[in-house]
Design an enzyme around this catalytic site. Sequence first.
Site, short mmCIF file in Angstrom:
data_model
loop_
_atom_site.label_atom_id
_atom_site.label_comp_id
_atom_site.label_asym_id
_atom_site.label_seq_id
_atom_site.Cartn_x
_atom_site.Cartn_y
_atom_site.Cartn_z
N HIS A 136 63.86 11.89 85.11
CA HIS A 136 62.47 11.66 84.74
C HIS A 136 61.82 12.89 84.12
O HIS A 136 60.67 12.84 83.67
CB HIS A 136 61.70 11.21 85.99
CG HIS A 136 60.46 10.47 85.69
ND1 HIS A 136 59.22 10.85 86.16
CD2 HIS A 136 60.24 9.37 84.95
CE1 HIS A 136 58.31 10.01 85.73
NE2 HIS A 136 58.89 9.09 84.99
N LYS A 184 60.60 15.65 81.58
CA LYS A 184 60.18 15.59 80.19
C LYS A 184 59.92 17.02 79.72
O LYS A 184 58.93 17.64 80.11
CB LYS A 184 58.93 14.72 80.05
CG LYS A 184 59.19 13.26 80.44
CD LYS A 184 57.92 12.51 80.74
CE LYS A 184 58.22 11.06 81.06
NZ LYS A 184 59.02 10.91 82.30
N LYS A 219 50.43 12.95 85.06
CA LYS A 219 50.43 13.09 86.51
C LYS A 219 49.89 14.47 86.86
O LYS A 219 50.42 15.49 86.38
CB LYS A 219 51.83 12.96 87.10
CG LYS A 219 52.46 11.58 86.90
CD LYS A 219 53.21 11.51 85.62
CE LYS A 219 54.02 10.21 85.54
NZ LYS A 219 54.15 9.69 84.18
N HIS A 222 49.18 8.18 81.71
CA HIS A 222 50.60 8.35 82.03
C HIS A 222 50.83 9.78 82.50
O HIS A 222 51.90 10.13 82.99
CB HIS A 222 51.46 8.04 80.80
CG HIS A 222 52.92 7.99 81.11
ND1 HIS A 222 53.79 9.02 80.81
CD2 HIS A 222 53.66 7.05 81.72
CE1 HIS A 222 55.01 8.71 81.20
NE2 HIS A 222 54.96 7.52 81.76
#
Length: 607
Positions: free
Chosen positions: A265, A267, A495, A493
């Site tokens: 996950h 990025k 966090k 999107h």
Amino acid sequence: MSQDSQHGKWTISSSDDDDDDENLPPSGTTASESRQTAESTRSSYRSASPVPVKAEPARPPEVSLAVGSEARQSAARNQLNPVKPESSPSPARKRKKKEVSDGTGWALSDSDGDDGDVKKNNPDNPQTKKPKVELERPPSPHGRLYYLDEPDDFFESSVPPLKDTYRFYLNKVTGLNRKYNTGALHIRDILSPLFGTLKESVQFNYCFDIPWMVKQYPPEFRDHPVLIVHGDKREAKARLLQQALPFSHVRFCQAKLDIAFGTHHTKMMLLWYEEGFRVIILTSNMIRADWYQKTQGMWMSPLFPRLPEGSSPSAGESPTFFKRDLLDYLASYRAQELEEWIQRIKEHDLSETRVYLVASTPGRYVGSDMELWGHLRLRKLLHEHTNPIPGEERWPVIGQFSSIGSMGADKTKWLAAEFQRTLTTLGKSSLRPDPPMHLLYPSVDDVRLSLEGYPAGGSLPYSIQTAQKQLWLHSYFHRWKANCTGRSHAMPHIKTYMRVSPDFTQLAWFLVTSANLSKAAWGALEKNNTQVMVRSYELGVLYVPSAFNMKTFPVDKNPFPVTSSTSGFLVPFDLPPARYSSKDQPWIWNIPYSQEPDTHGNIWVPS
């Protein structure tokens, strides 16, 4: 059965109500196989003009993961086919829903859903056909030309006005007043010659649309080598490799995912220029939909210069030990493809970095290694690099995320016992106050009234199977409101996690990360707290005031338009957060919303 809560009533079938919090796949089933067979959990967001596709032969159903990492394919089907409210779904139309395009990554751009909520398929269901993936950009739920007509000033032609103090930026969003995009960055801006003469790059991510990604590089850099670090296996990996066939300069590195329901996950971009080296840690997937009408965030490093020949191995380190921690994170992949990048980083001066790296890598860790990754890493950093504050029991903790995993039957199972204890750590004080905890997650109306409408919910994969088991969690929920950044209707999107003063004007610390609210992302203690298990790769950066010679960060209440004179920190949403009312419901992505149409006149009807 029906589930009542302060925030809504849901009806689900009894077969969806018998999963344990930590169910694992059947014996002999690998994590990858569980992810692939999860495609049988399908839902659709339909239109009067479905996109015609050719279907491959059906595969027999095995098991399905309720949300998990395959949710992106399922939500892709949601977004391709909107439903007009006047349309009444008939059995025939329901059958048609299963024939829509896979979407190759447009749509759900997240992971983490349920940490192992597994259900068996209904043996009476007919086998579904698997659509063929085309090598083209994924279609939009709002038409083929949506996102294509950006305003003339959407992309930068000169270096944008950037706040170099914190180096934290939001993405540009179409449809906003121009001032809210000043100092914000689109992917084309990041990869443009404005920031360096690019030689090679690495793209770490969860979702990829490779043809679209390649087009984001400027023509002069478009054929330069790109390494893609991903977590796809088997059929998903084959689809990814197929996308890259026309692009000989694209290579791959597969992240090892040895624990069930883990995802890659992280990025991150590593950009190697003629002038030096740069790191971007962000929250956007490498797909079109993530870069236009969602709220995303990123940390962009300074341009790191090359060290003189013969420099010592410890040269170029920052006060936050960012270089060491980045090298350790890359080494955790145990991948030959990253060795040359590890060497390149060693050859550059990263001493200007003022943030701490907070990463997760899959594994079970004991002893001192427990503090290397996940929320125990964050706890250690907060313990060592923040200071106690008078009256800190009144300083709320805020968590903001786009996906929610299984927390357990009550808050003592993980949220309060582990994660909240980490977030409330402030210096070396033994005081363990219980301050307010605000969790920001969009409500149904936030999604319905968003720029994208209901399709935005495809990137908010909170499932009914998980939600109905943790109704206690919803009392923590607050709405997504972002008038200060003009992004109230650009669904998050991004966090972020932070500790804020009682008057919401000061920050004790701030974290931007890929990690959602889940044990898979942050890790969970095992064996009487002597071991921590982490399922996924995640990456973020932590801001602490001491690294900036400050006691606290002042919150910038009016961050746009960006000017060089303000010293406040950009918080992406409004403070104080707005608690859910008794009428608000958290967005649940796999139940229908047919009472009220969204901003595009459509309703949401999952199968």
